[in-house]
Design a protein around this motif. Structure first.
Motif, PDB file in Angstrom:
ATOM      1  N   ARG A  65       0.943  -1.151   0.103  1.00 27.49           N
ATOM      2  CA  ARG A  65      -0.195   0.133  -0.086  1.00 27.49           C
ATOM      3  C   ARG A  65       0.818   1.233   0.120  1.00 27.49           C
ATOM      4  O   ARG A  65       0.452   2.310  -0.380  1.00 27.49           O
ATOM      5  CB  ARG A  65      -1.044   0.043   1.190  1.00 27.49           C
ATOM      6  N   ASP A  66       2.163   1.228   0.494  1.00 22.79           N
ATOM      7  CA  ASP A  66       3.270   2.175   0.324  1.00 22.79           C
ATOM      8  C   ASP A  66       3.367   2.519  -1.333  1.00 22.79           C
ATOM      9  O   ASP A  66       3.288   3.712  -1.738  1.00 22.79           O
ATOM     10  CB  ASP A  66       4.246   1.995   1.176  1.00 22.79           C
ATOM     11  N   ALA A  67       3.473   1.558  -1.818  1.00 20.49           N
ATOM     12  CA  ALA A  67       3.789   1.498  -3.584  1.00 20.49           C
ATOM     13  C   ALA A  67       2.692   2.205  -4.036  1.00 20.49           C
ATOM     14  O   ALA A  67       2.794   3.166  -5.079  1.00 20.49           O
ATOM     15  CB  ALA A  67       4.240   0.291  -4.074  1.00 20.49           C
ATOM     16  N   GLN A  94      -3.819  -3.621  -5.245  1.00 20.25           N
ATOM     17  CA  GLN A  94      -4.039  -2.704  -6.377  1.00 20.25           C
ATOM     18  C   GLN A  94      -5.207  -2.582  -7.047  1.00 20.25           C
ATOM     19  O   GLN A  94      -5.911  -1.500  -7.456  1.00 20.25           O
ATOM     20  CB  GLN A  94      -2.757  -2.588  -7.114  1.00 20.25           C
ATOM     21  N   GLU A  95      -5.754  -3.924  -7.516  1.00 16.28           N
ATOM     22  CA  GLU A  95      -6.911  -3.927  -8.207  1.00 16.28           C
ATOM     23  C   GLU A  95      -8.118  -3.387  -7.474  1.00 16.28           C
ATOM     24  O   GLU A  95      -9.260  -2.943  -8.007  1.00 16.28           O
ATOM     25  CB  GLU A  95      -7.304  -5.511  -8.627  1.00 16.28           C
ATOM     26  N   LYS A  96      -8.087  -3.694  -6.207  1.00 15.29           N
ATOM     27  CA  LYS A  96      -9.372  -3.028  -5.371  1.00 15.29           C
ATOM     28  C   LYS A  96      -9.207  -1.665  -4.997  1.00 15.29           C
ATOM     29  O   LYS A  96     -10.340  -1.028  -4.968  1.00 15.29           O
ATOM     30  CB  LYS A  96      -9.319  -3.930  -3.931  1.00 15.29           C
ATOM     31  N   LEU A 101      -4.159   2.592 -11.771  1.00 16.37           N
ATOM     32  CA  LEU A 101      -2.776   2.991 -12.087  1.00 16.37           C
ATOM     33  C   LEU A 101      -2.140   1.970 -12.453  1.00 16.37           C
ATOM     34  O   LEU A 101      -2.401   0.595 -12.558  1.00 16.37           O
ATOM     35  CB  LEU A 101      -2.521   3.308 -10.567  1.00 16.37           C
ATOM     36  N   THR A 102      -0.744   2.437 -13.031  1.00 12.81           N
ATOM     37  CA  THR A 102      -0.104   1.266 -13.763  1.00 12.81           C
ATOM     38  C   THR A 102       1.254   1.159 -12.831  1.00 12.81           C
ATOM     39  O   THR A 102       1.960   2.178 -12.515  1.00 12.81           O
ATOM     40  CB  THR A 102       0.475   1.786 -15.065  1.00 12.81           C
TER      41      THR A 102
END
Length: 230
Positions: A65-67, A94-96, A101-102
């Motif tokens: 989650r930091d990324a 990330q999907e959630k 974002l890429t």
């Protein structure tokens, strides 16, 4: 060396040590720290340190989650993890939370990433503590080489024990409980708490900021910001 032996060695290197504990990593960290680990991981990621277009690498990204936070600030983010389980959990997060974002994902040993002097910031949050001290220094040195001439290097982890005797004893006990769990379930190294600023300075970084996070009114975690000398 025969091809079969090389394959066996590669299989050992790529073995997913976090297959069992990885899926509950975030739950355990929140339970153990009251979300202070998450706060520590994102402490150095804000509009003052992350500019749109900055190339940032996260080593041992975990659930990441930091990324995601860095990518939300406009950074060009690359994440690296040897654990397939951790990369899968990162992809799910990330999907959630940020499917638009890429974020580039690399499934590899960080020591095999050779994109030297390519990154504006290199982040190692709760990653260096999986190694014994000699290997930790080698990995940190490698991470520094991945940064550009004036790159920032961030290390977030358990803070080095300071304060009175009771405080130091609590911090050591708190650390050894955590390291025992990961030694038992992930075969991580069992060792003392590292004094990261000391190692960072010895490897040529200028430590420019430290942020502490408390548990029971004691500094149990810290995020350290170092800058590579141009």
């Amino acid at each position: 060396m025969t091809a079969s032996k090389e394959q066996e060695q590669a299989a050992v290197i790529m073995r997913d040590k976090y297959k069992y504990i990885g899926p509950v990593y975030d739950f355990l960290s929140n339970l153990y720290s009251g979300k202070n680990i998450h706060r520590c991981k994102t402490a150095m990621l804000d509009v003052e340190t992350v500019r749109p277009g900055d190339r940032i690498l996260f080593a041992g990204v975990g659930h990441g989650r930091d990324a995601i936070r860095a990518a939300e600030l406009g950074a060009d983010v690359t994440v690296v993890d040897l654990s397939e389980t951790m990369l899968r959990k990162f992809a799910e997060a990330q999907e959630k939370e940020a499917p638009h974002l890429t974020i580039r994902r690399i499934h590899s040993d960080i020591m095999k990433v050779d994109e030297f002097e390519q990154y504006d910031m290199v982040v190692a949050n709760f990653f260096l503590n999986v190694f014994d001290e000699d290997m930790m220094v080698r990995v940190l040195e490698h991470l520094i080489r991945l940064g550009k001439a004036d790159a920032r290097v961030v290390v977030g982890d358990f803070s080095y024990p300071t304060g009175n005797l009771l405080s130091r004893m609590f911090k050591k006990l708190y650390w050894y409980m955590a390291v025992f769990i990961f030694w038992l379930f992930a075969n991580n190294a069992f060792h003392k708490i590292y004094n990261y600023p000391e190692h960072m300075q010895r490897l040529g970084l200028q430590v420019t900021d430290k942020k502490h996070f408390k548990l029971l009114n004691m500094n149990c975690y810290w995020s350290i910001l170092g800058r590579k000398q141009a």
